[in-house]
Design an enzyme around this catalytic site. Sequence first.
Site, PDB file in Angstrom:
ATOM      1  N   LYS A  19     -26.892   0.642 -41.007  1.00  0.00           N
ATOM      2  CA  LYS A  19     -27.888  -0.433 -40.861  1.00  0.00           C
ATOM      3  C   LYS A  19     -28.815  -0.234 -39.672  1.00  0.00           C
ATOM      4  CE  LYS A  19     -26.118  -4.036 -43.698  1.00  0.00           C
ATOM      5  NZ  LYS A  19     -24.701  -3.705 -43.998  1.00  0.00           N
TER       6      LYS A  19
ATOM      7  N   GLU B 232     -31.140 -12.343 -41.444  1.00  0.00           N
ATOM      8  CA  GLU B 232     -29.967 -12.936 -42.075  1.00  0.00           C
ATOM      9  C   GLU B 232     -28.816 -11.952 -41.889  1.00  0.00           C
ATOM     10  OE1 GLU B 232     -32.084 -11.027 -43.760  1.00  0.00           O
ATOM     11  OE2 GLU B 232     -30.630  -9.618 -44.615  1.00  0.00           O
TER      12      GLU B 232
ATOM     13  N   SER C 178     -20.732   4.764 -45.552  1.00  0.00           N
ATOM     14  CA  SER C 178     -21.796   3.934 -44.966  1.00  0.00           C
ATOM     15  C   SER C 178     -21.432   3.341 -43.609  1.00  0.00           C
ATOM     16  CB  SER C 178     -22.173   2.818 -45.938  1.00  0.00           C
ATOM     17  OG  SER C 178     -21.026   2.077 -46.321  1.00  0.00           O
TER      18      SER C 178
HETATM   19  C1  LIG Z   1     -24.086  -3.845 -45.221  1.00  0.00           C
HETATM   20  C2  LIG Z   1     -23.236  -2.732 -45.578  1.00  0.00           C
HETATM   21  C3  LIG Z   1     -23.238  -2.192 -46.887  1.00  0.00           C
HETATM   22  C4  LIG Z   1     -24.024  -2.785 -48.014  1.00  0.00           C
HETATM   23  O1  LIG Z   1     -25.395  -2.791 -47.850  1.00  0.00           O
HETATM   24  P1  LIG Z   1     -26.360  -1.819 -48.607  1.00  0.00           P
HETATM   25  O2  LIG Z   1     -27.712  -2.365 -48.294  1.00  0.00           O
HETATM   26  O3  LIG Z   1     -26.047  -1.878 -50.068  1.00  0.00           O
HETATM   27  O4  LIG Z   1     -26.169  -0.460 -48.067  1.00  0.00           O
HETATM   28  C5  LIG Z   1     -22.447  -1.093 -47.138  1.00  0.00           C
HETATM   29  N1  LIG Z   1     -21.677  -0.534 -46.177  1.00  0.00           N
HETATM   30  C6  LIG Z   1     -21.654  -1.023 -44.926  1.00  0.00           C
HETATM   31  C7  LIG Z   1     -20.776  -0.348 -43.920  1.00  0.00           C
HETATM   32  C8  LIG Z   1     -22.425  -2.130 -44.582  1.00  0.00           C
HETATM   33  O5  LIG Z   1     -22.374  -2.603 -43.332  1.00  0.00           O
END
Ligand SMILES: *Cc1c(COP(=O)(O)O)cnc(C)c1O
Length: 400
Positions: free
Chosen positions: A89, A111, A377
């Site tokens: 993010k 948000e 992610s």
């Molecule tokens: C917020 C988040 C997601 C989901 O958000 P996307 O916009 O779909 O990428 C996935 N993995 C992590 C670690 C997150 O913090």
Amino acid sequence: MKYSVDSKGFFGRFGGAYVPEILYKVVHDLQDAYKPIIESKEFQNEYESLLKDYVGRPSPLYYAKRMSEKYGCHLYLKREDLNHTGAHKINNCIGQVLLAKKMGKTRIIAETGAGQHGVATATVCALMNLECEIFMGKTDVERQHTNVERMRMLGAKVHPVTTGNMTLSDACSEAIRDWCCHPRDTYYMVGSTMGPHPYPDIVAKMQSVISKEIKWQLQEKIGRDYPDYLIACVGGGSNAAGTIYHYIDDDRVKIVLAEAGGHGIDTDYTAATIHCGTEGIIHGARSLVMQTDDGQIKEAFTISAGLDYPGIGPMHADLAEKGREKVLAINDDEAIYAGYELTRMEGIVPAIESAHAVSALKKLTFKPDDVVVLTVSGRGDKDVETYLKNKKMAKEYGNF
Ligand SMILES: *Cc1c(COP(=O)(O)O)cnc(C)c1O
């Protein structure tokens, strides 16, 4: 490009900018401003320099040897979990805060659901000395207390939202409401590839650094710049968008995304919007939405707070419909199991969101030479308690 966004912000039938009249000007100003700013040399230099020295990019592309043996392929993990603040993010927040500054905005709102986007936003606002206010459902404020404390320590004001189910979807609505009251000085920092045009395009571009790096990292490691498979989890769709961005038009690359099945797509407790959603408008864009027959947005349900959203970015609604992406629904127990599996086999504790992507490996059949890139992610430090509390779920499903 076959699949890119058009000038009105549509990806096929999905997207656009459905905003109240009071936001019409501010959204149009952003539509006019974002491309020239993002494409400028000055912006690119600042963005790249912060990604390198502040975020810690490039994130490694790690060859997961034991998991490769288990799944009969060559598995590489794109380590977004190693970024500053623990997930992908921050890539988006760094880019958008620079954009906001160049547009002369002095106040940032955002948000947040699990608090990850809130923390990343509060972080870049501290860095840039900007006022920061975060909208977060009251339920989430209680569930994700550590992230609330982090945001407050970083100097952000956190507003608990008490409308609706008091979760992410309500926090989005409340942030839009605030933006309506302060359109002139305030920049709304959207956390995923959702919201009215141009946000899905802005966020996808800011996250596209992920696939830009994958290209040269694969070239370096295997002598060709594309994989056979790309795998990522999808909530609103930003880490997935970044992972596939530079490969969307490359038919040699198969794209597999994992959305949150919750208790299962045949139950009421699910967040699998691509499987269960129908066409509708959510937070300023036409997309797939989980809604009742009379158009009320339903609450999403999943063990993973970051995937807990009843909509999906318009880009993925389109790519899934056109068959460019294969989307799997991964249930809570499967994700928990996959989280344990990656932890025990590679020593990497993934965010529960990312564990959904890991679980997709089980549902695919690979050829021994297949090169698979899976985006982790985020890191799972925030989820250790949930993993431990639900260990039994993994036990029933597998044998940890
Ligand atoms: C917020 C988040 C997601 C989901 O958000 P996307 O916009 O779909 O990428 C996935 N993995 C992590 C670690 C997150 O913090």
